[in-house]
Write a protein that holds these residues in place. Structure first.
Motif, PDB file in Angstrom:
ATOM      1  N   GLU A  78      -7.359   7.770  -7.120  1.00 31.81           N
ATOM      2  CA  GLU A  78      -6.168   7.198  -6.494  1.00 31.81           C
ATOM      3  C   GLU A  78      -6.190   5.675  -6.625  1.00 31.81           C
ATOM      4  OE1 GLU A  78      -4.054   6.829  -2.062  1.00 31.81           O
ATOM      5  OE2 GLU A  78      -5.639   8.303  -2.395  1.00 31.81           O
ATOM      6  N   LEU A  79      -7.356   5.084  -6.395  1.00 31.90           N
ATOM      7  CA  LEU A  79      -7.496   3.637  -6.536  1.00 31.90           C
ATOM      8  C   LEU A  79      -7.233   3.198  -7.971  1.00 31.90           C
ATOM      9  CD1 LEU A  79      -8.424   0.876  -5.335  1.00 31.90           C
ATOM     10  CD2 LEU A  79     -10.755   1.525  -5.998  1.00 31.90           C
TER      11      LEU A  79
ATOM     12  N   CYS B  68      -5.315  -0.343  -1.006  1.00 35.04           N
ATOM     13  CA  CYS B  68      -4.351  -0.666  -2.061  1.00 35.04           C
ATOM     14  C   CYS B  68      -3.515  -1.894  -1.691  1.00 35.04           C
ATOM     15  CB  CYS B  68      -3.444   0.534  -2.324  1.00 35.04           C
ATOM     16  SG  CYS B  68      -4.298   1.938  -3.086  1.00 35.04           S
TER      17      CYS B  68
ATOM     18  N   PHE C 170      -3.615   3.178  -8.920  1.00 33.82           N
ATOM     19  CA  PHE C 170      -2.931   2.022  -8.352  1.00 33.82           C
ATOM     20  C   PHE C 170      -3.259   0.758  -9.139  1.00 33.82           C
ATOM     21  CE2 PHE C 170      -2.409  -1.412  -5.184  1.00 33.82           C
ATOM     22  CZ  PHE C 170      -1.071  -1.198  -4.872  1.00 33.82           C
ATOM     23  N   ILE C 171      -4.494   0.639  -9.606  1.00 34.97           N
ATOM     24  CA  ILE C 171      -4.888  -0.505 -10.434  1.00 34.97           C
ATOM     25  C   ILE C 171      -4.063  -0.538 -11.716  1.00 34.97           C
ATOM     26  CG2 ILE C 171      -6.770  -1.357 -11.902  1.00 34.97           C
ATOM     27  CD1 ILE C 171      -8.680  -0.596  -9.597  1.00 34.97           C
TER      28      ILE C 171
ATOM     29  N   MET D  88      -6.825   4.376   2.495  1.00 39.52           N
ATOM     30  CA  MET D  88      -6.456   4.030   1.126  1.00 39.52           C
ATOM     31  C   MET D  88      -5.215   3.158   1.064  1.00 39.52           C
ATOM     32  SD  MET D  88      -8.727   4.999  -0.940  1.00 39.52           S
ATOM     33  CE  MET D  88      -7.790   4.657  -2.439  1.00 39.52           C
TER      34      MET D  88
ATOM     35  N   GLY E   7     -12.849  -2.631  -3.867  1.00 43.62           N
ATOM     36  CA  GLY E   7     -12.261  -1.453  -3.259  1.00 43.62           C
ATOM     37  C   GLY E   7     -13.132  -0.225  -3.363  1.00 43.62           C
TER      38      GLY E   7
ATOM     39  N   GLU F 270      -3.489  -5.324  -3.857  1.00 43.54           N
ATOM     40  CA  GLU F 270      -2.245  -5.896  -4.370  1.00 43.54           C
ATOM     41  C   GLU F 270      -2.105  -7.354  -3.946  1.00 43.54           C
ATOM     42  OE1 GLU F 270       2.411  -4.684  -4.908  1.00 43.54           O
ATOM     43  OE2 GLU F 270       1.276  -3.725  -3.291  1.00 43.54           O
TER      44      GLU F 270
ATOM     45  N   THR G 248     -13.997   3.127  -0.758  1.00 44.72           N
ATOM     46  CA  THR G 248     -13.782   4.541  -1.046  1.00 44.72           C
ATOM     47  C   THR G 248     -15.040   5.377  -0.809  1.00 44.72           C
ATOM     48  OG1 THR G 248     -14.375   4.444  -3.409  1.00 44.72           O
ATOM     49  CG2 THR G 248     -12.095   3.911  -2.808  1.00 44.72           C
TER      50      THR G 248
END
Length: 260
Positions: free
Chosen positions: A138-139, A99, A142-143, A95, A84, A103, A88
């Motif tokens: 942001e990534l 994400c 989410f991780i 995004m 990812g 997932e 970016t």
């Protein structure tokens, strides 16, 4: 922490970071943290098996479409997933898509292995990365969420001050040096519950700032050898990984070699 934890197999999924750029060997190939980690695990466990499916330049959709099902089918003890970040770093980045695909990867990989390892990738200190930090963070948030929901480990490389040090990065300013990869391997080793060999977050000694001439020479070399080719690939829709096969496409016994 279980210092007697035993792992019999490792599969790594991702892009150039996991392939091992820029930890160069004398023959011109790349080693990297995944090979270093496999070598250490193999030294503990006879018959240890290792596959590295990562290919440089891959975006998250390519990683999911080309690597994830292959990795899941291997049913390894440990699977690492890093992806990812290439998305970016592009001028335009969806995004929500990144994400969502990440997932999807975690949902497939987590049930297939004993331990899934995710990472908050390191970022080099400097003005270029500052532009992309909001997307990166942001990534990474989410991780963290994915790991919590799926029982994965998260290795926080981004939060390690030493891995932001410019001396840990190759001339291309995108990939870690051999010392950077060694520290990443140690970080994952410890996250897996194994006895620490050293403090992978130990900061480097103070350095003397290079002079103006040295900085300009380095900048020109970077532009000529890395920035211009990178821009050319973006303009023509090409990737450094086009046509390139994974370095270890099958889960096979790892023949341990000297780490030096």
């Amino acid at each position: 922490m279980d210092l007697n934890a035993s792992y019999t197999s490792l599969v790594t999924v991702g892009d150039s970071f996991t392939e091992g750029m820029s930890d160069r060997l004398p023959d011109g190939s790349y080693r990297g943290w995944a090979d270093l980690l496999a070598a250490r695990l193999a030294a503990r466990t006879p018959g240890f098996r290792y596959a590295n499916l990562a290919v440089r330049g891959k975006l998250i959709s390519q990683i999911v479409d080309e690597q994830v099902d292959v990795a899941a089918a291997m049913q390894a003890d440990v699977v690492t997933l890093v992806g990812g970040l290439n998305d970016t770093l592009r001028p335009k980045c969806d995004m929500a898509m990144v994400c969502g695909r990440l997932e999807e990867a975690v949902e497939r990989l987590a049930p297939s292995c004993k331990q899934l390892v995710l990472m908050r990738s390191p970022g080099r200190n400097g003005p270029v990365f500052q532009r992309f930090r909001p997307r990166m963070e942001e990534l990474f948030a989410f991780i963290d969420s994915l790991a919590s929901r799926h029982g994965a480990l998260v290795v926080d490389l981004y939060g390690a001050e030493v891995l932001g040090d410019q001396r840990m990065w190759d001339i291309d300013r995108l990939h870690l040096t051999a010392e950077g990869h060694r520290r990443v391997a140690e970080a994952i080793w410890q996250a897996l519950g194994l006895e620490a060999e050293d403090d992978w977050q130990a900061v480097l000694p103070p350095s003397v700032a290079p002079g103006w001439t040295t900085r300009r020479t380095t900048d020109l070399r970077f532009a000529r050898e890395h920035l211009v080719p990178w821009i050319g690939r973006r303009l023509t829709g090409r990737s450094s990984g086009d046509g390139r096969a994974p370095k270890r496409a099958e889960l096979l016994p790892y023949e341990n070699e000297p780490l030096s």
